[in-house]
Design a protein around this motif. Structure first.
Motif, mmCIF file in Angstrom:
data_model
loop_
_atom_site.group_PDB
_atom_site.id
_atom_site.type_symbol
_atom_site.label_atom_id
_atom_site.label_comp_id
_atom_site.label_asym_id
_atom_site.label_seq_id
_atom_site.Cartn_x
_atom_site.Cartn_y
_atom_site.Cartn_z
ATOM 1 N N GLY A 71 9.491 19.338 -48.982
ATOM 2 C CA GLY A 71 9.934 18.947 -47.653
ATOM 3 C C GLY A 71 11.438 18.921 -47.487
ATOM 4 O O GLY A 71 11.935 18.886 -46.356
ATOM 5 N N SER A 74 14.024 21.424 -45.124
ATOM 6 C CA SER A 74 14.000 21.230 -43.674
ATOM 7 C C SER A 74 15.122 20.303 -43.287
ATOM 8 O O SER A 74 15.666 19.569 -44.133
ATOM 9 C CB SER A 74 12.656 20.633 -43.221
ATOM 10 O OG SER A 74 12.514 19.297 -43.669
ATOM 11 N N SER A 76 14.997 17.614 -41.549
ATOM 12 C CA SER A 76 14.610 16.207 -41.634
ATOM 13 C C SER A 76 14.316 15.761 -43.058
ATOM 14 O O SER A 76 14.225 14.566 -43.328
ATOM 15 C CB SER A 76 13.368 15.955 -40.781
ATOM 16 O OG SER A 76 12.238 16.608 -41.338
ATOM 17 N N VAL A 79 9.599 18.184 -43.622
ATOM 18 C CA VAL A 79 8.727 19.297 -43.217
ATOM 19 C C VAL A 79 8.724 20.371 -44.300
ATOM 20 O O VAL A 79 9.763 20.974 -44.589
ATOM 21 C CB VAL A 79 9.183 19.900 -41.874
ATOM 22 C CG1 VAL A 79 8.310 21.105 -41.507
ATOM 23 C CG2 VAL A 79 9.116 18.858 -40.766
ATOM 24 N N SER A 80 7.581 20.581 -44.902
ATOM 25 C CA SER A 80 7.433 21.675 -45.870
ATOM 26 C C SER A 80 6.606 22.788 -45.244
ATOM 27 O O SER A 80 6.031 22.622 -44.155
ATOM 28 C CB SER A 80 6.741 21.172 -47.134
ATOM 29 O OG SER A 80 5.360 20.953 -46.890
ATOM 30 N N CYS A 81 6.515 23.917 -45.913
ATOM 31 C CA CYS A 81 5.629 24.996 -45.451
ATOM 32 C C CYS A 81 4.192 24.493 -45.342
ATOM 33 O O CYS A 81 3.441 24.885 -44.444
ATOM 34 C CB CYS A 81 5.695 26.183 -46.396
ATOM 35 S SG CYS A 81 7.334 26.905 -46.616
ATOM 36 N N GLY A 100 6.231 21.240 -36.392
ATOM 37 C CA GLY A 100 7.148 21.003 -37.487
ATOM 38 C C GLY A 100 8.090 19.885 -37.082
ATOM 39 O O GLY A 100 7.692 18.740 -36.930
ATOM 40 N N LEU A 101 9.364 20.227 -36.853
ATOM 41 C CA LEU A 101 10.279 19.240 -36.285
ATOM 42 C C LEU A 101 9.913 18.938 -34.832
ATOM 43 O O LEU A 101 10.235 17.880 -34.304
ATOM 44 C CB LEU A 101 11.717 19.757 -36.360
ATOM 45 C CG LEU A 101 12.300 19.938 -37.768
ATOM 46 C CD1 LEU A 101 13.716 20.471 -37.684
ATOM 47 C CD2 LEU A 101 12.268 18.634 -38.560
ATOM 48 N N LEU A 137 12.088 28.927 -41.617
ATOM 49 C CA LEU A 137 13.039 27.958 -42.160
ATOM 50 C C LEU A 137 14.148 27.643 -41.164
ATOM 51 O O LEU A 137 14.593 26.500 -41.050
ATOM 52 C CB LEU A 137 13.638 28.481 -43.464
ATOM 53 C CG LEU A 137 12.677 28.636 -44.646
ATOM 54 C CD1 LEU A 137 13.423 29.169 -45.864
ATOM 55 C CD2 LEU A 137 12.000 27.312 -44.983
ATOM 56 N N GLU A 142 10.567 24.355 -36.268
ATOM 57 C CA GLU A 142 9.805 24.394 -37.516
ATOM 58 C C GLU A 142 10.570 23.617 -38.597
ATOM 59 O O GLU A 142 10.569 22.401 -38.609
ATOM 60 C CB GLU A 142 9.512 25.848 -37.889
ATOM 61 C CG GLU A 142 8.619 26.531 -36.847
ATOM 62 C CD GLU A 142 8.209 27.926 -37.244
ATOM 63 O OE1 GLU A 142 7.587 28.088 -38.315
ATOM 64 O OE2 GLU A 142 8.506 28.877 -36.480
ATOM 65 N N HIS A 143 11.248 24.292 -39.503
ATOM 66 C CA HIS A 143 12.018 23.587 -40.531
ATOM 67 C C HIS A 143 13.407 23.201 -40.040
ATOM 68 O O HIS A 143 13.955 22.180 -40.455
ATOM 69 C CB HIS A 143 12.153 24.451 -41.784
ATOM 70 C CG HIS A 143 10.868 24.706 -42.494
ATOM 71 N ND1 HIS A 143 10.593 24.179 -43.732
ATOM 72 C CD2 HIS A 143 9.775 25.439 -42.155
ATOM 73 C CE1 HIS A 143 9.384 24.575 -44.132
ATOM 74 N NE2 HIS A 143 8.875 25.338 -43.180
ATOM 75 N N ILE A 145 16.374 24.203 -40.777
ATOM 76 C CA ILE A 145 17.407 23.996 -41.792
ATOM 77 C C ILE A 145 18.458 25.090 -41.699
ATOM 78 O O ILE A 145 18.162 26.252 -41.387
ATOM 79 C CB ILE A 145 16.792 23.954 -43.210
ATOM 80 C CG1 ILE A 145 17.815 23.446 -44.226
ATOM 81 C CG2 ILE A 145 16.240 25.323 -43.617
ATOM 82 C CD1 ILE A 145 17.217 23.167 -45.606
#
Length: 445
Positions: A71, A74, A76, A79-81, A100-101, A137, A142-143, A145
């Motif tokens: 997680g 990401s 936050s 959140v992982s795949c 996700g986010l 990602l 979603e992620h 990041i």
């Protein structure tokens, strides 16, 4: 369509129209139906990966497995795949649209079988699994990041596994601790083409004025993160289902199929090939033509109307920095992109034909989770209600024959479910003392 296929489609219509009656489960399959069995089963070997030289490297796969469940990859830190692609749900999430986010605008497709598709995502904006992973990602819903933060995580927590698979990390990549708190979107160093706002565009342009060597190094390591994730996902091929055992027995000379399908499922198979016309789009070993069609779906509750689908996705695929043949790709010959014409009117509102393998376990259905159950899907194809909110409904579609039994079709579709992948590959590594944030053990169900 993304590749020449008019003649093939005409042949499929004629062949499906000639298939046997749906109510005659005991009769031997016709020559046409036997030809379809050979087309649909077995699954066959993995295709080569476009642009990923580490696709079949066990070390890259082991790294990708660890990253899939982490997680920290990401904004936050949560959140992982696996948040959206839960291994115990056949790598889906059971939601109409991914969360996700934030909630996205499209349904989470299964990852089982993804390497067989030439274009990824519902609109096909990515031409490889590794490139699609990178998009998730960086996607803000979603992620979310920043790629520099993803690279810092690898340098701090996965240096050994990364260097075993891809060689030494570049000296300019700092090994400091990764960020685990959300950062402003404008702080992310993303390519200009991926910018979602003027602020991100300005930030991207500003970073291009910084060290070119550092930017190139971050991009290369970030690409390798995606390539390691693809190497992991290539270990998750769909397992043979009862249908495959039936097909193997029939093709070996046993008309009963070895008893692997019930009478209802056998009738459903004939309907699938004949009166239901499913096979016109759901053919090949993944039970998908791997193409894009406008189904004329009504608006999905809570999802935006008028999604342009494949037209937008095709344009994005042609200019994507991580496309096959791009500077981050390990390949230079890209036949799929050579056939891609983003100007076709038929691409408006068209979405990818999903695999039907394990379909009974991967609802809700359609690109925005329009339909909750398979019964609702069959009802939709039986009536074909409404009209497209973008583009025009594919003329290949016609209503399911009234004589086709919904129960029989459901029995056949359920016979397409195989076992989950090897537990060793669908769980996070046990090296850590406790599960990473975002892993299945830490998430409530």
């Amino acid at each position: 369509m993304t590749r020449p296929g008019v003649a093939l489609r005409a042949a499929l219509v004629a062949l499906a129209a000639g298939c046997g009656r749906a109510d005659d489960a005991a009769a031997p399959l016709s020559a046409e139906e036997l030809a379809w069995l050979r087309n649909l089963s077995p699954i066959g070997p993995l295709p080569a990966s476009p642009g990923n030289g580490a696709a079949d490297d066990e070390r890259a796969a082991a790294l990708g497995r660890a990253l899939f469940f982490d997680g920290r990859l990401s904004a936050s830190g949560q959140v992982s795949c696996a948040t959206c692609h839960d291994p115990e749900r056949y790598f889906t999430d059971g939601r109409p649209r991914a969360v996700g986010l934030a909630e996205g605008r499209r349904n989470t497709p299964t990852l089982l079988g993804a390497p067989w598709f030439p274009f990824l995502g519902w609109d096909g904006r990515k031409d490889s699994v590794w490139s699609q992973a990178l998009a998730a990602l960086e996607a803000p819903d979603e992620h979310g990041i920043c790629r520099a933060d993803a690279v810092r995580l690898v340098a701090a927590a996965y240096r050994g596994p990364y260097e075993a698979a891809f060689g030494a990390l570049p000296p300019v990549v700092a090994p400091g601790p990764p960020f685990t708190a959300p950062r402003p979107a404008a702080a992310c160093a993303r390519p200009v083409e991926a910018a979602a706002s003027e602020a991100e565009r300005a930030a991207s342009e500003a970073e291009r004025a910084a060290s070119e060597a550092e930017r190139a190094a971050v991009d290369r390591v970030f690409a390798n993160i995606g390539k390691s994730l693809e190497a992991y996902l290539r270990r998750l091929a769909p397992a043979p289902a009862p249908f495959d055992a039936y097909a193997a027995a029939v093709l070996a000379g046993d008309p009963s199929g070895g008893g692997h399908l019930s009478a209802s499922a056998a009738r459903g198979l004939r309907a699938f090939l004949g009166g239901a016309r499913c096979v016109l789009c759901h053919h090949g070993p993944l039970l998908s033509d791997r193409e894009f069609h406008n189904l004329g779906l009504p608006p999905a509750f809570g999802a935006p109307d008028g999604d342009p689908g494949r037209r937008q996705g095709a344009r994005a695929a042609l200019v994507d920095p991580s496309r096959c043949g791009g500077e981050l790709s390990d390949a230079r010959r890209c036949p799929e992109l050579d056939f891609l014409d983003a100007g076709l009117d038929a691409l408006d509102g068209a979405f990818r034909t999903p695999t039907l393998r394990n379909v009974a376990e991967t609802g809700p259905y359609m690109h925005a989770g329009h339909l909750e159950t398979l019964e609702e899907v069959i009802d939709f194809y039986r009536a074909l209600p409404g009209e497209a909110t973008a583009g025009r409904r594919d003329p290949l579609l016609s209503p399911i024959d009234r004589a086709v039994s919904t129960a029989d079709l459901l029995s056949f579709l359920r016979a397409l479910t195989g076992p989950l992948p090897d537990p060793a590959w669908r769980a996070p590594p046990r090296a850590a003392s406790s599960p990473s944030p975002g892993s299945p053990e830490r998430r409530s169900r």
